[in-house]
Motif scaffolding. Structure first.
Motif, PDB file in Angstrom:
ATOM      1  N   VAL A  12       0.838  -1.195   0.000  1.00 28.19           N
ATOM      2  CA  VAL A  12       0.000   0.000   0.000  1.00 28.19           C
ATOM      3  C   VAL A  12       0.867   1.238   0.000  1.00 28.19           C
ATOM      4  O   VAL A  12       0.611   2.214  -0.706  1.00 28.19           O
ATOM      5  N   LEU A  13       1.915   1.194   0.774  1.00 29.56           N
ATOM      6  CA  LEU A  13       2.829   2.334   0.870  1.00 29.56           C
ATOM      7  C   LEU A  13       3.454   2.629  -0.490  1.00 29.56           C
ATOM      8  O   LEU A  13       3.527   3.782  -0.920  1.00 29.56           O
TER       9      LEU A  13
ATOM     10  N   VAL B  88       2.325   1.628  -3.553  1.00 30.96           N
ATOM     11  CA  VAL B  88       1.317   1.986  -4.557  1.00 30.96           C
ATOM     12  C   VAL B  88       0.876   3.421  -4.351  1.00 30.96           C
ATOM     13  O   VAL B  88       0.656   4.168  -5.307  1.00 30.96           O
ATOM     14  N   ASN B  89       0.725   3.832  -3.095  1.00 29.99           N
ATOM     15  CA  ASN B  89       0.337   5.205  -2.840  1.00 29.99           C
ATOM     16  C   ASN B  89       1.383   6.191  -3.340  1.00 29.99           C
ATOM     17  O   ASN B  89       1.072   7.332  -3.667  1.00 29.99           O
ATOM     18  N   ALA B  90       2.636   5.773  -3.362  1.00 29.86           N
ATOM     19  CA  ALA B  90       3.702   6.655  -3.832  1.00 29.86           C
ATOM     20  C   ALA B  90       3.783   6.679  -5.343  1.00 29.86           C
ATOM     21  O   ALA B  90       4.659   7.332  -5.906  1.00 29.86           O
TER      22      ALA B  90
ATOM     23  N   LEU C 283       9.467  -2.060   7.230  1.00 30.84           N
ATOM     24  CA  LEU C 283       8.734  -0.860   6.836  1.00 30.84           C
ATOM     25  C   LEU C 283       9.697   0.315   6.620  1.00 30.84           C
ATOM     26  O   LEU C 283       9.581   1.060   5.637  1.00 30.84           O
ATOM     27  N   GLY C 284      10.656   0.478   7.530  1.00 32.94           N
ATOM     28  CA  GLY C 284      11.629   1.556   7.371  1.00 32.94           C
ATOM     29  C   GLY C 284      12.437   1.387   6.112  1.00 32.94           C
ATOM     30  O   GLY C 284      12.663   2.347   5.346  1.00 32.94           O
TER      31      GLY C 284
ATOM     32  N   ARG D  22      10.412   2.247   3.039  1.00 35.97           N
ATOM     33  CA  ARG D  22      10.254   3.673   2.766  1.00 35.97           C
ATOM     34  C   ARG D  22      11.450   4.191   1.970  1.00 35.97           C
ATOM     35  O   ARG D  22      11.300   4.937   1.004  1.00 35.97           O
TER      36      ARG D  22
ATOM     37  N   VAL E 250      11.313   2.817  -1.601  1.00 39.76           N
ATOM     38  CA  VAL E 250      10.270   3.451  -2.395  1.00 39.76           C
ATOM     39  C   VAL E 250      10.719   4.839  -2.805  1.00 39.76           C
ATOM     40  O   VAL E 250      10.503   5.265  -3.946  1.00 39.76           O
TER      41      VAL E 250
END
Lengths: 539, 371
Positions: free
Chosen positions: A425-426, A428-430, A455-456, A459, A462
């Motif tokens: 999701v992170l 795709v949102n970007a 997760l870090g 980020r 991405v």
């Protein structure tokens, strides 16, 4: 000489020694004992005298000299209350029929007025005697020896209001206290007991209440019965009275005959009523038939009226056509007359022929028109029916398609939501594609330790993938293969928690940075706005 | 909803603005879990994604004077796998008052559904009625909670008794006198029944954010209807050099401003603003060290929650808000003109006042002035 009146220091006290300080003195002291108290003068342990409502003196110069000559003397005064007093004690015992009863026993006691000095045996070490002290002292002797033994002989339902039981209890208590305290100055004047409601009494009260309620119901029933009987009797009397009045009115044979005739008339009327009812039923049936027929006729008339309207319309059209033909014919004849091409006879003959021809054609045309209009009407009706059916079918198809599309969209949404992780999701949102997101997630989970680290790391990757404009899965894999792993390694280090709060600008080389003139934050050179304060860095 | 460039820029936890479009980055309080940004109404679509559907076999037609019970399904479709907490459900017919529906459960985990029945009251007139349904859900992260309300509508068909009546009177008479009568016999033409068919599968009801209803139900904003948006500009006055951030919206990864004794971020510390007791009012040259030791490193937290400015006391020593002592862990609603100070002894030389500047019921600037 003034006397000092002696009194007990507390109303709870029954007897106490007068303080030595009040007795000592070089001069003689006079004391007065109240009439309902006994002042017992004790000197050197011996009771010298007992004063009831009398004055007495202690000390004085003579006695002081005597005491000086013969040695020290110990003088004490015991003041005792001679009035009867009552103490109460709760009692709980089992009766003969094994019912637990409870109550309060009141003991009426008094210090023996004849030998009040004997009460000295009850005085406590601190020098006084209380009423509650007496009760506490005698209660153990009374509990089982008296109360339990007496109540064991009685049944619970006989306890209340039984004078014999009270007397037995009083006698037993007197005997026991006489045995215990007869020689220490206490006498028992009376003993009475009050009893709480026992279980047996409660049951009896409940049964009595039920009986009373039942009696009240029986009485109500009796009243209702009597009311009904009274009404029945009154009706009967009224009928009989009516008959009697009728008989009294029949005072002649003629009137009896009239009565008989009247009854016959009533019989005939009844027969006629039955006949009339049958006729009414037949009429009702006929009305229903008429109603049905009328409804059907109304429908037919409506249909016929519709047809008549159509026919009138066709007739008007036919009349209009005939008028037009007539006008054309007249115009034609006038023109022919102007030309003079035909003789009058020819003209008349042609006119007749023309009229016949025109009439025949008009009739044919009208018939054709009628047939055509009927056909048009039929085809229009069929067309409308077909259109309506198609519209219904189209509506149904649209609804089905809408429901199906909605269901498909929902399924796709659920599947997408269910299949995508937070990392996806992170990404795709970007703005990255699902394929690229999948590669990054795979890499992040492989490199990162726990969920937070992944997760870090995600980020950072991405961010780099967005800057590198990675659009496909191949590009993403190529990015890792071409050595961006070094940067990812730095990112992993950052995501791993060590130096997580470090300034991100430090990772960018100095040549690729721009400092914000407002807040001095170091931004990437390509940044259009400062990420710290929003200041526009370039246009 | 914020642009993709903002989502990319938000990956940098220290960034408060998007480097591409310059818009402030409104991170969800649970950004560490969901990675989502808030929309203009303060809703994170990653966390808050409720769905409402009319269950299969739910009939939407009734006769005049009847009532209707509608089986609904509430689903949490959060992509971030975060739970939702249902705070309330209300219904009303068009123009009527909202009626609260008792919801027997509260928590709804991601991907799960729960049923609930809604009742439409007595429908007295034939025709099509609109039943409005309002749903309030909350998302929680640590001590913070954001409540959001959504509405949807449902058309109900109420059928009448009859469509056409033909009046007819029938008079008949027999030969005998006084035997005639007139019978009133109306013809009733009943319309064909057309009940709304119950859906074979759950029918989704589209939910729309209801910002006005949120204020009416006192779910968000202040009593007077004023709201504090997440984009509110915070201005710091009376603070020393490098002790407070520049004026701007509340940034950070959690949308939380911290105040306390530790140094401010602009000075290389961890707080957003630094609070120290001064030797005298406005005298930044000297510090009352004894009094300053009574201030915790992180004494206050300041954030926008449910469109209200909320101050949270994080210090074990408590705080004084408008002259009243408040213990640790208490969240207090800050209004225009409220004053707060970290400890009693420093009330004379260290207090902060919040001033609101609003237009059309929306607070645009919050000024925190230090005394």
């Amino acid at each position: 000489m003034h006397s000092k009146s002696l009194a007990l220091s507390s109303p709870e006290l029954l007897a106490e020694y007068v303080l030595q300080s009040e007795l000592q003195g070089f001069l003689e002291k006079r004391f007065a004992a109240p009439p309902d108290h006994a002042a017992i003068l004790i000197r050197d342990g011996r009771v010298v005298d007992t004063y009831k409502g009398a004055h007495f003196s202690i000390g004085g110069v003579l006695r002081g000299l005597l005491r000086f000559a013969t040695g020290a003397q110990n003088v004490r005064v015991l003041l005792a209350d001679l009035k009867p007093f009552s103490i109460q004690s709760p009692v709980r015992a089992i009766t003969k029929d094994a019912v637990e009863v409870a109550g309060v026993v009141t003991l009426e006691l008094q210090v023996d007025p004849d030998e009040p000095q004997n009460v000295m045996g009850l005085i406590s070490p601190v020098g006084h005697l209380t009423r509650t002290g007496i009760l506490e002292r005698f209660r153990p002797h009374l509990a089982d020896r008296v109360f339990e033994s007496v109540l064991r002989q009685i049944e619970a339902r006989e306890l209340r209001g039984h004078t014999g039981v009270q007397d037995l209890l009083q006698g037993s208590v007197m005997r026991e206290l006489e045995r215990i305290a007869g020689n220490i100055g206490l006498t028992v004047r009376a003993v009475s007991a009050e009893w709480a409601l026992s279980e047996v009494e409660r049951e009896e009260m409940r049964y009595a209440q039920i009986d009373r309620q039942q009696d009240a119901l029986d009485r109500s029933l009796e009243w209702v019965k009597r009311g009904l009987e009274r009404n029945a009797d009154a009706a009967e009397v009224q009928l009989k009275t009516s008959l009697d009045l009728t008989k009294l009115q029949l005072d002649s044979d003629d009137e009896i005959e009239r009565l008989v005739l009247a009854r016959e008339v009533e019989l005939l009327d009844a027969r006629e009523s039955a006949q009339r009812r049958q006729e009414l039923e037949a009429l009702g049936h006929e009305i229903e038939v008429l109603q049905t027929e009328r409804a059907a006729r109304i429908e037919n008339e409506l249909a016929e009226a519709g047809q008549q309207i159509d026919l009138n319309r066709y007739r008007r059209a036919l009349t209009r056509v005939n008028l037009e033909i007539e006008a054309m014919r007249a115009t034609h004849a006038a023109e022919m007359r102007k030309l003079g091409a035909f003789a009058e006879l020819d003209i008349d003959e042609r006119q007749r022929t023309l009229e016949l021809d025109v009439n025949g054609r008009a009739q044919r045309q009208s018939l054709e028109h009628i047939a055509g209009l009927q056909e048009i009407e039929n085809s229009t009706a069929a067309h409308e029916a077909r259109l309506a059916e198609e519209a219904r079918n189209g509506q149904s198809r649209r609804e089905v398609d809408a429901v199906r599309a909605e269901a498909d969209a929902r399924v796709a949404q659920m599947q997408a939501g269910a299949n995508m992780s937070a990392e996806q999701v992170l990404a795709v949102n970007a703005g990255l594609s699902k394929d690229v997101a999948a590669v990054l997630v795979e890499r992040a989970r492989a490199e990162g330790g726990g969920h937070e680290q992944a997760l870090g790391l995600m980020r950072e990757m991405v961010s780099q993938a967005t800057e590198a404009r990675v659009a496909s899965e191949a590009q993403a894999r190529e990015m890792f293969r071409m050595g961006i792993d070094g940067a990812v390694g730095v990112a992993r280090h950052t995501g791993g928690g060590q130096g997580a709060d470090a300034d991100p600008g430090a990772q960018v080389s100095a040549s690729a940075t721009a400092e914000c003139p407002t807040c001095s934050r170091v931004n990437p050179a390509k940044a259009r706005f400062c990420v710290g304060c929003g200041h526009q860095l370039r246009t | 909803m914020q642009a993709q460039c903002c989502h990319r820029a938000a990956l940098d936890r220290t960034a408060a603005f998007c480097d591409d479009c310059g818009q402030p980055l409104l991170r969800c309080p649970a950004f560490e879990e969901c990675g989502g940004l808030l929309d203009s109404d303060g809703c994170c679509e990653e966390c808050v994604a409720p769905e409402l559907a009319l269950d299969a076999d739910g009939v939407r037609a009734a006769r005049v004077g009847g009532a209707l019970s509608l089986p609904l399904i509430v689903t949490n479709a959060s992509r971030a796998r975060r739970p939702l907490f249902v705070k309330g459900l209300w219904t009303r017919e068009a123009g009527g008052d909202w009626r609260a529906v008792e919801v027997p459960w509260e928590r709804l985990d991601a991907g799960t559904s729960a049923p609930i029945a809604v009742r439409a009251e007595a429908l007295e007139r034939a025709g099509v009625h609109q039943l409005e349904i309002a749903l309030a859900v909350a998302t929680r992260h640590q001590w913070r909670e954001e409540v959001l309300a959504f509405t949807t509508g449902l058309a109900l068909t109420v059928e009448g008794e009859e469509a056409l009546t033909v009046q007819q009177n029938i008079t008949y008479a027999a030969d005998a006198p006084q035997t005639g009568a007139t019978i009133y016999a109306p013809l009733r033409v009943q319309a064909a029944e057309s009940p709304c068919a119950a859906p074979a599968a759950p029918k989704a009801l589209p939910l729309t954010r209801a910002s006005r209803l949120e204020r009416a139900l006192d779910l968000r904003g202040y009593d007077d209807g004023t709201v504090v948006p997440r984009t509110v500009r915070v201005v710091w006055r009376g603070f020393g050099d490098r002790e407070a951030p520049p004026a701007g919206p509340i940034g950070g990864s959690e949308g939380l401003l911290t105040l306390g004794r530790s140094r401010a971020r602009v000075g290389g510390g961890t707080n957003d603003a630094r609070l120290l007791a001064l030797a005298g009012p406005g005298d930044f040259s000297g510090i009352d060290e004894a009094a300053s030791r009574g201030i915790s490193r992180q004494h206050f937290g300041l954030c926008v929650e449910n469109a209200r400015l909320v101050l949270r006391v994080e210090s074990d020593l408590g705080a004084w808000i408008n002259g009243e002592q408040v213990p640790r862990g208490t969240s207090v609603l800050l209004r225009d003109g409220d004053r707060f100070s970290p400890i009693a002894r420093t009330r004379g030389c260290l207090a902060v006042r919040a001033s609101f500047e609003s237009h059309h019921g929306v607070v645009e600037t919050v000024t925190l002035t230090r005394f």
